[in-house]
Design a protein around this motif. Structure first.
Motif, PDB file in Angstrom:
ATOM      1  N   LYS A   1       9.828  -2.125   1.464  1.00 58.47           N
ATOM      2  CA  LYS A   1       9.189  -2.289   0.243  1.00 58.47           C
ATOM      3  C   LYS A   1       7.702  -2.652   0.550  1.00 58.47           C
ATOM      4  CE  LYS A   1      10.057  -5.000  -3.965  1.00 58.47           C
ATOM      5  NZ  LYS A   1      10.569  -6.161  -4.292  1.00 58.47           N
ATOM      6  N   PHE A   2       7.414  -3.376   1.639  1.00 56.21           N
ATOM      7  CA  PHE A   2       6.088  -3.954   1.833  1.00 56.21           C
ATOM      8  C   PHE A   2       5.204  -3.271   2.967  1.00 56.21           C
ATOM      9  CE2 PHE A   2       8.552  -7.439   0.150  1.00 56.21           C
ATOM     10  CZ  PHE A   2       8.008  -7.708  -0.898  1.00 56.21           C
ATOM     11  N   PHE A   3       5.976  -2.473   3.927  1.00 58.19           N
ATOM     12  CA  PHE A   3       5.091  -1.859   4.878  1.00 58.19           C
ATOM     13  C   PHE A   3       5.707  -0.560   5.417  1.00 58.19           C
ATOM     14  CE2 PHE A   3       5.178  -6.432   5.757  1.00 58.19           C
ATOM     15  CZ  PHE A   3       3.748  -6.568   5.995  1.00 58.19           C
ATOM     16  N   TRP A   4       4.654   0.224   6.051  1.00 53.27           N
ATOM     17  CA  TRP A   4       4.885   1.442   6.525  1.00 53.27           C
ATOM     18  C   TRP A   4       5.145   1.170   8.213  1.00 53.27           C
ATOM     19  CZ3 TRP A   4       5.858   6.034   4.433  1.00 53.27           C
ATOM     20  CH2 TRP A   4       5.490   6.177   3.205  1.00 53.27           C
ATOM     21  N   TYR A   5       6.159   1.687   8.918  1.00 48.47           N
ATOM     22  CA  TYR A   5       6.374   1.526  10.245  1.00 48.47           C
ATOM     23  C   TYR A   5       5.991   2.769  10.923  1.00 48.47           C
ATOM     24  CZ  TYR A   5       8.552  -2.788   8.456  1.00 48.47           C
ATOM     25  OH  TYR A   5       8.522  -3.925   8.017  1.00 48.47           O
ATOM     26  N   ILE A   6       5.081   2.902  11.602  1.00 51.08           N
ATOM     27  CA  ILE A   6       4.859   4.050  12.574  1.00 51.08           C
ATOM     28  C   ILE A   6       5.251   4.032  13.991  1.00 51.08           C
ATOM     29  CG2 ILE A   6       3.154   5.783  12.889  1.00 51.08           C
ATOM     30  CD1 ILE A   6       1.557   4.620  10.653  1.00 51.08           C
ATOM     31  N   HIS A   7       6.189   5.070  14.480  1.00 50.82           N
ATOM     32  CA  HIS A   7       6.254   4.977  16.083  1.00 50.82           C
ATOM     33  C   HIS A   7       5.506   6.145  16.608  1.00 50.82           C
ATOM     34  CE1 HIS A   7       8.736   4.153  19.638  1.00 50.82           C
ATOM     35  NE2 HIS A   7       8.624   5.479  19.815  1.00 50.82           N
TER      36      HIS A   7
ATOM     37  N   LYS B   1      -3.156  11.562   4.870  1.00 52.23           N
ATOM     38  CA  LYS B   1      -2.559  12.605   3.936  1.00 52.23           C
ATOM     39  C   LYS B   1      -1.257  12.029   3.504  1.00 52.23           C
ATOM     40  CE  LYS B   1      -5.306  15.955   4.357  1.00 52.23           C
ATOM     41  NZ  LYS B   1      -6.012  16.400   3.098  1.00 52.23           N
ATOM     42  N   LEU B   2      -0.705  11.264   4.267  1.00 56.98           N
ATOM     43  CA  LEU B   2       0.868  10.684   3.683  1.00 56.98           C
ATOM     44  C   LEU B   2       0.721   9.402   2.713  1.00 56.98           C
ATOM     45  CD1 LEU B   2       2.869  10.997   7.120  1.00 56.98           C
ATOM     46  CD2 LEU B   2       3.124  12.605   4.982  1.00 56.98           C
ATOM     47  N   ASN B   3      -0.643   9.176   2.386  1.00 60.95           N
ATOM     48  CA  ASN B   3      -0.816   8.144   1.585  1.00 60.95           C
ATOM     49  C   ASN B   3      -0.637   6.559   2.202  1.00 60.95           C
ATOM     50  OD1 ASN B   3      -1.907   9.579  -0.416  1.00 60.95           O
ATOM     51  ND2 ASN B   3       0.093   9.842  -1.677  1.00 60.95           N
ATOM     52  N   ILE B   4      -0.654   6.614   3.773  1.00 63.26           N
ATOM     53  CA  ILE B   4      -0.487   5.403   4.492  1.00 63.26           C
ATOM     54  C   ILE B   4      -2.125   4.940   4.786  1.00 63.26           C
ATOM     55  CG2 ILE B   4       0.431   4.434   6.552  1.00 63.26           C
ATOM     56  CD1 ILE B   4       2.430   6.614   6.620  1.00 63.26           C
ATOM     57  N   PHE B   5      -2.416   3.959   4.043  1.00 62.60           N
ATOM     58  CA  PHE B   5      -3.927   3.429   4.060  1.00 62.60           C
ATOM     59  C   PHE B   5      -4.114   2.417   4.660  1.00 62.60           C
ATOM     60  CE2 PHE B   5      -3.470   5.212  -0.368  1.00 62.60           C
ATOM     61  CZ  PHE B   5      -3.935   6.686  -0.068  1.00 62.60           C
ATOM     62  N   GLY B   6      -5.140   2.327   5.439  1.00 66.32           N
ATOM     63  CA  GLY B   6      -5.614   0.847   6.387  1.00 66.32           C
ATOM     64  C   GLY B   6      -6.233   1.443   7.744  1.00 66.32           C
ATOM     65  N   LEU B   7      -5.800   2.666   8.217  1.00 71.57           N
ATOM     66  CA  LEU B   7      -6.232   2.791   9.412  1.00 71.57           C
ATOM     67  C   LEU B   7      -7.583   3.665   9.347  1.00 71.57           C
ATOM     68  CD1 LEU B   7      -2.881   4.416  11.222  1.00 71.57           C
ATOM     69  CD2 LEU B   7      -4.309   2.144  11.459  1.00 71.57           C
TER      70      LEU B   7
ATOM     71  N   SER C   1       0.516  -2.370   6.182  1.00 76.20           N
ATOM     72  CA  SER C   1       0.824  -3.138   4.769  1.00 76.20           C
ATOM     73  C   SER C   1       0.710  -1.733   3.519  1.00 76.20           C
ATOM     74  CB  SER C   1      -0.024  -4.273   4.359  1.00 76.20           C
ATOM     75  OG  SER C   1       0.204  -4.530   2.974  1.00 76.20           O
ATOM     76  N   LYS C   2       1.491  -2.140   2.593  1.00 73.88           N
ATOM     77  CA  LYS C   2       1.473  -1.091   1.495  1.00 73.88           C
ATOM     78  C   LYS C   2       0.414  -1.626   0.413  1.00 73.88           C
ATOM     79  CE  LYS C   2       5.937   1.217   1.831  1.00 73.88           C
ATOM     80  NZ  LYS C   2       6.972   1.826   1.103  1.00 73.88           N
ATOM     81  N   PHE C   3      -0.210  -2.890   0.914  1.00 71.91           N
ATOM     82  CA  PHE C   3      -1.071  -3.355  -0.326  1.00 71.91           C
ATOM     83  C   PHE C   3      -2.530  -3.409   0.618  1.00 71.91           C
ATOM     84  CE2 PHE C   3       2.776  -5.471  -1.110  1.00 71.91           C
ATOM     85  CZ  PHE C   3       3.097  -5.256  -2.314  1.00 71.91           C
TER      86      PHE C   3
END
Ligand SMILES: Cc1cc2nc3c(=O)[nH]c(=O)nc-3n(C[C@H](O)[C@H](O)[C@H](O)COP(=O)(O)OP(=O)(O)OC[C@H]3O[C@@H](n4cnc5c(N)ncnc54)[C@H](O)[C@@H]3O)c2cc1C
Length: 341
Positions: free
Chosen positions: A76-82, A98-104, A181-183
């Motif tokens: 619910k709160f995070f993306w986890y990337i390996h 592109k995958l809407n994972i924001f922060g990096l 984080s998704k926020f």
């Protein structure tokens, strides 16, 4: 037979080695660990060679890190990337966007691979790898054991980690777990990003940073360089007050309530060295933190120029700059930097 490393170090040094092998899987690594232990070979891992400067031909085996693979999961709160160590960092950042994972996005366009991003705790525009690192998987060379380290275990610091300080040449980083984080909260206060006069979105920040980087940094495919050669020095507030008395325009950023980080580029520029040419190497004329290869750079000129810069900065500001890059001689990474004084 010797192999030239010219195309696999971004400074473009024509350094040679006798042994080079590509590591595609953990199994390749296990085999190599056994072989090198039996034959007593030294090992040196290279990603893109964008943070290393070879001073001599290397007398061991170069391992080219090409272990690929990325997977994503979420709650619910995070993306986890390996991400495996051989993945190209800048492609990973772009893929996340592109995958809407924001922060990096602040870490866009750093030209290395995932494994080395951990070693150096890469950072740019107010963000560092440590802000997202969840775990790091490593394999020890001496016994082939694989273990998982937490963010805390990695002892991250400014452009530093337990790997850079103690574990280089002792283990191979095989994968990195990121937790994003998704926020999303933008980080803007560095390098005029807060003056962006359009909508603040991850994509716009990414584009703005790419634009600044393209302008400020030489393209290593045409002009050999390893990004920042020196670290920005960290000083306490008393030292800052002292410096500001003499150099009111000095550029610095607050680190915490007792410490600030001084722009090493400003210090070098103030010494009149921006654009300074020494034989086969120069200080880049748009950013004095960067040394560039004028074409046929040799280690003598590199060492002489580095020493000259260290001496000048010390005499003006009583600050001894530290290197951000790893210097490498025939035996591997040079830890005792006696050549610099
Ligand atoms: C134009 C330019 C801009 C740059 N901008 C930045 C920036 O903004 N921020 C920043 O932090 N850096 C920056 N850098 C420096 C560099 O790109 C980073 O440090 C990057 O992480 C290095 O990655 P690499 O794959 O090239 O590492 P390499 O140079 O190949 O290796 C660096 C070190 O890590 C070790 N290593 C590599 N892979 C592994 C592994 N899998 N396991 C264990 N050890 C390993 C190597 O032995 C070596 O000691 C820049 C460089 C250039 C040329």
């Amino acid at each position: 037979m010797t192999i030239s490393l010219k195309l696999i170090n971004t400074f473009g040094l024509n350094i040679k080695t006798k042994f080079l092998t590509v590591i595609n899987t953990e199994y390749d690594l296990f085999k190599l660990c056994k072989y090198s232990k039996k034959n007593n070979y030294r090992l040196l891992i290279l990603g893109n060679g964008s943070n290393v400067v070879f001073l001599e031909n290397y007398h061991g085996i170069i391992l080219l890190d090409r272990i690929y693979g990325i997977s994503f999961r979420e709650d619910k709160f995070f993306w986890y990337i390996h991400a495996n160590s051989g993945e190209i960092w800048s492609k990973l950042v772009y893929k996340c966007l592109k995958l809407n994972i924001f922060g990096l996005e602040n870490l866009a366009m750093i030209p290395g691979r995932v494994g080395a991003s951990v070693v150096q705790n890469i950072g740019a525009y107010g963000k560092e790898l440590k802000d997202f690192c969840n775990y790091v998987d490593i394999i020890y060379f001496n016994n082939g054991c694989k273990i998982r380290l937490t963010n805390n275990d990695c002892k991250f610091g400014y452009r530093s980690s337990i790997f850079k300080r103690y574990l280089l040449s002792k283990c191979y980083i095989v994968s990195l777990g990121l937790k994003v984080s998704k926020f999303w909260t933008p980080r803007l206060y560095f390098n005029n990003l807060n003056k962006l006069n359009y909508l603040i979105t991850p994509k716009n920040i990414y584009d703005a940073i790419c634009k600044i980087r393209k302008y400020k940094l030489p393209d290593y495919r045409f002009v050999g360089n390893v990004g920042s050669f020196f670290k920005n020095p960290i000083v306490n507030l008393n030292k800052l007050i002292e410096l500001k008395n003499y150099f009111p325009n000095i550029i610095y950023y607050n680190l915490d309530k007792n410490k600030v980080i001084i722009s090493a580029a400003w210090l070098i520029k103030y010494c009149g060295l921006q654009g300074y040419k020494f034989g086969t190497v120069s200080v880049y004329n748009k950013n004095s933190l960067i040394l560039i290869n004028n074409g046929y750079a040799n280690s003598k000129d590199i060492i002489k120029l580095v020493n000259f810069i260290l001496k000048k900065v010390k005499s003006y500001f009583s600050i001894l700059l530290e290197l951000e890059v790893c210097l490498i001689n025939k035996y591997g990474i040079i830890r005792d930097l006696k050549i610099l004084r």
